[in-house]
Design an enzyme around this catalytic site. Structure first.
Site, short mmCIF file in Angstrom:
data_model
loop_
_atom_site.label_atom_id
_atom_site.label_comp_id
_atom_site.label_asym_id
_atom_site.label_seq_id
_atom_site.Cartn_x
_atom_site.Cartn_y
_atom_site.Cartn_z
N SER A 8 0.81 -1.14 -0.01
CA SER A 8 -0.03 -0.02 -0.10
C SER A 8 0.82 1.24 -0.16
O SER A 8 1.51 1.53 0.85
CB SER A 8 -0.97 0.02 1.20
OG SER A 8 -1.66 1.22 1.36
N HIS A 33 -1.15 -1.03 -4.31
CA HIS A 33 -2.19 -0.95 -3.86
C HIS A 33 -2.47 0.72 -3.46
O HIS A 33 -1.41 1.18 -3.00
CB HIS A 33 -2.54 -1.85 -2.49
CG HIS A 33 -3.88 -1.61 -1.89
ND1 HIS A 33 -4.80 -2.31 -2.12
CD2 HIS A 33 -4.30 -0.80 -0.89
CE1 HIS A 33 -5.84 -2.04 -1.39
NE2 HIS A 33 -5.58 -1.05 -0.57
N ASP A 35 -4.92 3.72 -2.20
CA ASP A 35 -5.93 3.86 -1.30
C ASP A 35 -6.25 5.50 -1.48
O ASP A 35 -5.67 6.43 -1.18
CB ASP A 35 -5.51 3.79 0.16
CG ASP A 35 -5.31 2.34 0.45
OD1 ASP A 35 -6.17 1.59 0.46
OD2 ASP A 35 -4.27 2.23 1.02
N MET A 37 -8.95 8.06 -0.43
CA MET A 37 -10.14 8.29 0.75
C MET A 37 -10.63 10.14 0.35
O MET A 37 -9.82 10.74 0.31
CB MET A 37 -9.39 8.54 2.12
CG MET A 37 -8.61 7.19 2.36
SD MET A 37 -7.84 7.25 3.81
CE MET A 37 -7.06 5.54 3.99
N HIS A 66 -8.17 1.26 -4.31
CA HIS A 66 -9.34 0.90 -3.42
C HIS A 66 -9.74 2.23 -3.22
O HIS A 66 -9.30 3.10 -2.71
CB HIS A 66 -8.60 0.21 -2.28
CG HIS A 66 -9.38 0.16 -1.05
ND1 HIS A 66 -8.59 -0.05 0.33
CD2 HIS A 66 -10.77 0.08 -0.76
CE1 HIS A 66 -9.73 -0.22 1.03
NE2 HIS A 66 -11.02 -0.27 0.43
N MET A 68 -12.23 4.43 -0.93
CA MET A 68 -12.89 4.87 0.11
C MET A 68 -13.66 5.92 -0.22
O MET A 68 -13.32 7.01 0.74
CB MET A 68 -12.04 4.62 1.22
CG MET A 68 -11.59 3.22 1.62
SD MET A 68 -10.11 3.30 2.60
CE MET A 68 -8.93 3.22 1.37
N MET A 137 -11.94 -6.19 4.63
CA MET A 137 -11.14 -5.29 5.21
C MET A 137 -10.72 -5.88 6.70
O MET A 137 -11.98 -6.20 7.26
CB MET A 137 -11.99 -3.87 5.55
CG MET A 137 -12.07 -3.05 4.34
SD MET A 137 -10.36 -2.52 3.50
CE MET A 137 -9.69 -1.84 4.89
N ASP A 175 -6.75 -6.47 3.68
CA ASP A 175 -6.25 -5.24 3.83
C ASP A 175 -6.50 -4.69 5.28
O ASP A 175 -7.45 -4.75 5.65
CB ASP A 175 -6.92 -4.17 2.55
CG ASP A 175 -6.37 -2.88 2.59
OD1 ASP A 175 -5.29 -2.54 3.04
OD2 ASP A 175 -7.00 -2.11 2.03
C1 DX5 Z 1 -6.91 1.35 5.21
C2 DX5 Z 1 -6.39 1.18 3.72
C3 DX5 Z 1 -5.06 0.21 3.58
C4 DX5 Z 1 -3.96 0.73 4.58
C5 DX5 Z 1 -3.38 -0.52 5.17
O1 DX5 Z 1 -7.89 2.11 5.07
O2 DX5 Z 1 -7.23 0.59 3.18
O3 DX5 Z 1 -4.71 -0.18 2.57
O4 DX5 Z 1 -2.82 1.45 3.83
O5 DX5 Z 1 -2.35 -0.30 6.04
P1 DX5 Z 1 -1.73 -1.15 7.07
O6 DX5 Z 1 -1.01 -2.27 6.23
O7 DX5 Z 1 -0.41 -0.43 7.70
O8 DX5 Z 1 -2.69 -1.58 8.01
ZN ZN Z 2 -6.79 -0.32 0.97
#
Ligand code: DX5
Ligand code: ZN
Length: 216
Positions: A8, A33, A35, A37, A66, A68, A137, A175
Site C-alpha cells: 500500500s 495498492h 488508497d 479516501m 481501493h 473509500m 477489510m 487489507d
Molecule cells: C486502510 C487502507 C489500507 C492501509 C493498510 O484504510 O485501506 O490499504 O494502507 O495499512 P496497514 O497495512 O498499515 O494496515
Molecule cells: Zn486499502
C-alpha cells in the site's frame, strides 16, 4: 496459484514517490495498492488523480485502486484515465452495486468490492460471479498502521466457500494490519492477495519484507 503481494503506497514517502514506486517495481510485489479516501466515507483524506497519475507514470505493475469514497460511479472513467487497472468500491457506498460493477468492467478495468469489518460476506451472494476481486477489510478503513481484526480470517474462509460453490473467478484480497504473522492465518483461510502498508514501509528493508511476505 501463488499468492500476490500488493504493497500500500499510503505508507510510502510522498516526497520520494518515484523512489518508492521503483522499489516496488524492483521487488517481488505483484501490484500497487492505491488508497483513495474522500473524508466523507472515511474520516481521512488521502490523495486524488494527480498522485495516481504520478504513480502510473513510473509503475511497471498493475494499479490496484481501493476507493473509500461516496458516489464512486461518477469518477469511474477518471480513475481509468488516471491509470487504474483494478478498481475496488465499498459495498457500503454503493446503492446500485450491480450497476457500479458493470460500469467498472465496461470502462476496461477489473472490478472489486470491499467489505467493512461489520459487513456480512453473505451480502455478496448475488454479485460474486460478476466480481474479479473481493476485498476483506481487516481494519476499519481510513488509516494505515491499525491493529488486525481476527474475524477477517473467518470472513476469508466464508468468501472462499462462496467462490467455490458459485464457480466465481474472484480473488480474495485482505487489507489492514497484515504482517508476517497475520498473513499466515489469512493464507491458510484462502486469501489470494495480501495488502501491506506500514509493515513494508516501516521496515528497515522494504524490498526484503516484500520477499518475505511473498515466500510465506
Ligand atoms: C486502510 C487502507 C489500507 C492501509 C493498510 O484504510 O485501506 O490499504 O494502507 O495499512 P496497514 O497495512 O498499515 O494496515
Ligand atoms: Zn486499502
Amino acid at each position: 496459484m501463488a499468492h500476490l503481494i500488493s504493497p500500500s503506497v499510503l505508507s510510502c514517502d510522498f516526497a520520494n514517490i518515484q523512489r518508492d514506486v521503483e522499489m516496488i517495481n524492483n521487488s517481488q510485489a505483484d501490484w500497487f495498492h492505491v488508497d483513495v479516501m474522500d473524508g466523507v466515507f472515511v474520516p481521512n483524506i488521502s490523495f486524488g488523480f494527480p498522485i495516481i497519475e504520478a504513480i502510473k507514470k513510473h509503475a511497471t505493475k498493475p494499479l490496484d485502486v481501493h476507493l473509500m469514497i461516496q458516489n464512486p460511479d461518477q469518477y469511474i472513467g477518471e480513475f481509468k484515465k488516471a491509470g487504474a487497472d483494478i478498481l475496488t468500491v465499498h459495498y457500503e457506498s454503493c446503492i446500485h452495486l450491480h450497476r457500479t460493477i458493470q460500469l467498472i468492467k465496461e470502462a476496461g478495468m477489473k472490478a472489486g468490492v470491499a467489505l467493512n469489518p461489520h459487513t456480512s460476506v453473505s451480502l455478496l451472494e448475488d454479485v460474486i460471479e460478476d466480481l474479479d476481486l473481493v476485498l476483506i477489510m481487516s481494519v476499519n478503513p481510513g488509516y494505515g498502521g491499525q491493529k488486525f481484526i481476527q474475524n477477517a480470517n473467518f470472513k476469508v474462509s466464508q468468501v472462499k466457500e462462496m467462490i467455490l460453490r458459485k464457480g466465481s473467478n474472484a480473488l480474495i484480497e485482505v487489507d489492514g494490519g497484515v504482517n508476517g504473522e497475520t498473513a499466515l492465518t489469512l493464507l491458510e483461510a484462502g486469501a489470494d492477495v495480501l495488502v501491506a502498508g506500514s509493515y513494508v514501509f516501516n521496515s528497515s528493508n522494504p524490498t526484503q519484507t516484500i520477499s518475505d511476505l511473498k515466500a510465506l
